[in-house]
Design a protein around this motif. Structure first.
Motif, mmCIF file in Angstrom:
data_model
loop_
_atom_site.group_PDB
_atom_site.id
_atom_site.type_symbol
_atom_site.label_atom_id
_atom_site.label_comp_id
_atom_site.label_asym_id
_atom_site.label_seq_id
_atom_site.Cartn_x
_atom_site.Cartn_y
_atom_site.Cartn_z
ATOM 1 N N ASN A 2 0.801 -1.220 0.000
ATOM 2 C CA ASN A 2 0.000 0.000 0.000
ATOM 3 C C ASN A 2 0.837 1.274 0.000
ATOM 4 N N LEU A 3 1.965 1.244 -0.714
ATOM 5 C CA LEU A 3 2.790 2.435 -0.881
ATOM 6 C C LEU A 3 2.344 3.183 -2.125
ATOM 7 N N VAL A 4 2.072 4.460 -1.957
ATOM 8 C CA VAL A 4 1.650 5.310 -3.072
ATOM 9 C C VAL A 4 2.814 6.231 -3.420
ATOM 10 N N SER A 5 3.314 6.102 -4.652
ATOM 11 C CA SER A 5 4.533 6.840 -5.003
ATOM 12 C C SER A 5 4.460 7.533 -6.362
ATOM 13 N N THR A 6 3.266 7.618 -6.960
ATOM 14 C CA THR A 6 3.117 8.349 -8.221
ATOM 15 C C THR A 6 1.965 9.340 -8.101
ATOM 16 N N SER A 7 2.021 10.394 -8.888
ATOM 17 C CA SER A 7 0.966 11.412 -8.856
ATOM 18 C C SER A 7 -0.379 10.815 -9.258
ATOM 19 N N LYS A 8 -0.349 9.891 -10.230
ATOM 20 C CA LYS A 8 -1.584 9.254 -10.689
ATOM 21 C C LYS A 8 -2.236 8.462 -9.566
ATOM 22 N N ASP A 9 -1.406 7.707 -8.824
ATOM 23 C CA ASP A 9 -1.951 6.902 -7.726
ATOM 24 C C ASP A 9 -2.460 7.778 -6.584
ATOM 25 N N VAL A 10 -1.817 8.928 -6.358
ATOM 26 C CA VAL A 10 -2.295 9.850 -5.342
ATOM 27 C C VAL A 10 -3.693 10.330 -5.695
ATOM 28 N N LYS A 11 -3.880 10.710 -6.962
ATOM 29 C CA LYS A 11 -5.189 11.199 -7.402
ATOM 30 C C LYS A 11 -6.250 10.107 -7.302
ATOM 31 N N ASN A 12 -5.903 8.901 -7.737
ATOM 32 C CA ASN A 12 -6.872 7.801 -7.697
ATOM 33 C C ASN A 12 -7.276 7.485 -6.256
ATOM 34 N N LEU A 13 -6.294 7.500 -5.364
ATOM 35 C CA LEU A 13 -6.579 7.220 -3.957
ATOM 36 C C LEU A 13 -7.481 8.301 -3.367
ATOM 37 N N CYS A 14 -7.170 9.554 -3.659
ATOM 38 C CA CYS A 14 -7.964 10.656 -3.122
ATOM 39 C C CYS A 14 -9.379 10.660 -3.690
ATOM 40 N N ASP A 15 -9.525 10.293 -4.969
ATOM 41 C CA ASP A 15 -10.862 10.178 -5.565
ATOM 42 C C ASP A 15 -11.681 9.115 -4.839
ATOM 43 N N LYS A 16 -11.013 8.020 -4.490
ATOM 44 C CA LYS A 16 -11.677 6.935 -3.769
ATOM 45 C C LYS A 16 -12.083 7.371 -2.363
ATOM 46 N N LEU A 17 -11.179 8.043 -1.672
ATOM 47 C CA LEU A 17 -11.438 8.437 -0.291
ATOM 48 C C LEU A 17 -12.412 9.609 -0.178
ATOM 49 N N SER A 18 -12.598 10.338 -1.248
ATOM 50 C CA SER A 18 -13.490 11.501 -1.218
ATOM 51 C C SER A 18 -14.947 11.102 -0.987
ATOM 52 N N LYS A 19 -15.232 9.821 -1.099
ATOM 53 C CA LYS A 19 -16.593 9.320 -0.889
ATOM 54 C C LYS A 19 -16.823 8.889 0.560
ATOM 55 N N ASP A 20 -15.751 8.884 1.376
ATOM 56 C CA ASP A 20 -15.862 8.477 2.774
ATOM 57 C C ASP A 20 -16.371 9.620 3.638
ATOM 58 N N LYS A 21 -17.041 9.273 4.747
ATOM 59 C CA LYS A 21 -17.502 10.289 5.683
ATOM 60 C C LYS A 21 -16.361 10.792 6.565
ATOM 61 N N PHE A 22 -15.394 9.909 6.815
ATOM 62 C CA PHE A 22 -14.221 10.340 7.566
ATOM 63 C C PHE A 22 -12.993 9.568 7.099
ATOM 64 N N ILE A 23 -11.839 10.197 7.243
ATOM 65 C CA ILE A 23 -10.568 9.554 6.918
ATOM 66 C C ILE A 23 -9.628 9.738 8.097
ATOM 67 N N CYS A 24 -8.610 8.891 8.189
ATOM 68 C CA CYS A 24 -7.650 8.934 9.293
ATOM 69 C C CYS A 24 -6.292 9.368 8.764
ATOM 70 N N ILE A 25 -5.648 10.283 9.464
ATOM 71 C CA ILE A 25 -4.421 10.903 8.960
ATOM 72 C C ILE A 25 -3.294 10.850 9.996
ATOM 73 N N ASP A 26 -2.068 10.598 9.510
ATOM 74 C CA ASP A 26 -0.868 10.707 10.326
ATOM 75 C C ASP A 26 0.290 11.072 9.397
ATOM 76 N N THR A 27 1.393 11.503 9.958
ATOM 77 C CA THR A 27 2.567 11.856 9.144
ATOM 78 C C THR A 27 3.838 11.335 9.789
ATOM 79 N N GLU A 28 4.841 11.137 8.958
ATOM 80 C CA GLU A 28 6.203 10.887 9.430
ATOM 81 C C GLU A 28 7.067 11.999 8.838
ATOM 82 N N PHE A 29 7.922 12.566 9.656
ATOM 83 C CA PHE A 29 8.690 13.732 9.210
ATOM 84 C C PHE A 29 10.036 13.765 9.911
ATOM 85 N N VAL A 30 10.896 14.654 9.446
ATOM 86 C CA VAL A 30 12.175 14.904 10.114
ATOM 87 C C VAL A 30 12.298 16.403 10.327
ATOM 88 N N ARG A 31 12.960 16.782 11.419
ATOM 89 C CA ARG A 31 13.184 18.208 11.661
ATOM 90 C C ARG A 31 14.501 18.455 12.380
#
Length: 381
Positions: A2-31
């Motif tokens: 379930n790794l998304v690494s292309t712009s096309k896959d990002v759009k397809n995933l977001c189109d799919k999730l846009s039909k959900d009532k809620f989504i869950c979000i987290d991030t990994e980062f460096v600072r």
């Protein structure tokens, strides 16, 4: 994986999730080497427990569909302790995702303790133990292995079940307004901005006079501005102890500046050295004292015993409603009530209803505390 690494896959995933009532979000980062956190991985889960990880470090990957999804007001965004995640999104898109739900605040409101962790909620609610061995991994490193992705995606796959449970409990306990008030603080963009002229407050300095503090304030502000502009850690520019030495020695020119021990002379440009001298002079000649913080001590006529009794009332309230004491208030809030100061969150909203009103009654002598059948009882006078 379930790794998304292309712009096309990002759009397809977001189109799919846009039909959900809620989504869950987290991030990994460096600072560690940056002033602003650098997004490395964006994890997103749907409402039934599926999860994906978007590789934000892929060259030219288009994340705009993801940002649009985050700003879609028809979709609830579920986070756990979202302050740092929201800081990242605010920096990237200039807005705060809306609406949001914080499972940490909800967990505290449902009796799971102070600043309850995601790990604790997963263990207590789902009976699952999370492997946190990659908690401190450098997420900018590539390639990402299967075990890394499983760890990262795990931070959102359980959020849907946790959200469903906590949201039902919140409604059942009639605490929806509590969570609404808690979440409101995350929409205040001041939370994600650092005022350069407030940076000096985080520098430890002893036995300082007003002149030294004024110089420290100016030099710390300069360091903060340079760090923000170049997106680099401020201690990589000047360490705190060097700022203190500059504040106490007040070098008036470049020859005096050279005598400051620990100053990274070889790394500083001539412009930066001149800016330091300019800041020192500005601090030395500053006669405005409006920025000097007032001593935050309880007035001498306020009994410490009163504050202790208020703390007992706070504990009683927390136990009665089975919630975290810290969610209601802290010692500073109690000191303000005892001092007759109304500028405290404890005297607003739901906190006032369950505790603030009682606290005011006690301070004004309208209630008494007694015991009955091994329990503490409050009686109106």
């Amino acid at each position: 994986m379930n790794l998304v690494s292309t712009s096309k896959d990002v759009k397809n995933l977001c189109d799919k999730l846009s039909k959900d009532k809620f989504i869950c979000i987290d991030t990994e980062f460096v600072r560690e080497t940056f002033y602003f956190p650098k997004l490395c991985l964006l994890q997103i889960g749907d409402s039934i427990g599926n999860g994906w990880a978007i590789d934000a470090l892929v060259n030219n990957i288009d994340l705009s569909p993801m940002y649009s999804l985050l700003l879609d007001t028809k979709i609830l965004k579920v986070f756990h302790a979202p302050r740092q995640d929201l800081e990242i999104f605010y920096k990237l898109i200039g807005k705060i995702p809306n609406p949001i739900f914080d499972t940490q605040s909800a967990g505290m409101a449902c009796g799971f303790g102070d600043s309850v962790s995601y790990e604790v909620l997963v263990r207590n609610l789902l009976g699952i133990k999370i492997d946190k061995s990659f908690r401190y991994r450098d997420w900018s490193l590539r390639p990402l292995k299967k075990k890394h992705l499983e760890y990262a995606i795990g931070d959102v796959t359980y959020l849907s079940k946790i959200y469903r449970f906590l949201s039902k409990q919140i409604v059942k306990k009639k605490r929806s307004n509590w969570i609404k008030e808690e979440v409101e603080k995350f929409y205040n963009t001041d939370l994600y901005l650092t005022d350069p002229y407030s940076a000096w407050k985080k520098v430890k300095i002893k036995n300082s006079n007003l002149k030294s503090l004024s110089i420290l304030r100016e030099v710390a502000a300069l360091r903060e501005q340079v760090a923000q502009k170049n997106n680099t850690q401020k201690n990589m520019i000047l360490k705190d102890e060097v700022l203190v030495k500059i504040a106490f020695n007040a070098p008036k020119d470049l020859s005096n500046l050279k005598k400051i021990r620990g100053l990274p002379h070889s790394k500083l440009t001539n412009h930066m050295k001149s800016s330091i001298i300019e800041s020192v002079n500005k601090g030395t000649n500053n006669n405005n004292t409006s920025w000097v913080p007032k001593k935050n001590n309880s007035p001498p006529n306020v009994s410490k015993l009163i504050i202790k009794v208020l703390n007992i009332l706070l504990k009683i309230t927390a136990e009665k409603y089975n919630i975290s004491e810290k969610l209601i208030g802290n010692r500073k809030d109690l000191e303000k009530i005892a001092s007759g100061i109304n500028d405290t969150k404890v005297l607003k909203g739901w906190r006032y209803d369950i505790f603030g009103k009682t606290a005011l009654y006690f301070v004004s002598g309208k209630i008494a505390i007694s015991s009955s059948k091994n329990k503490i009882v409050l009686k109106k006078l």
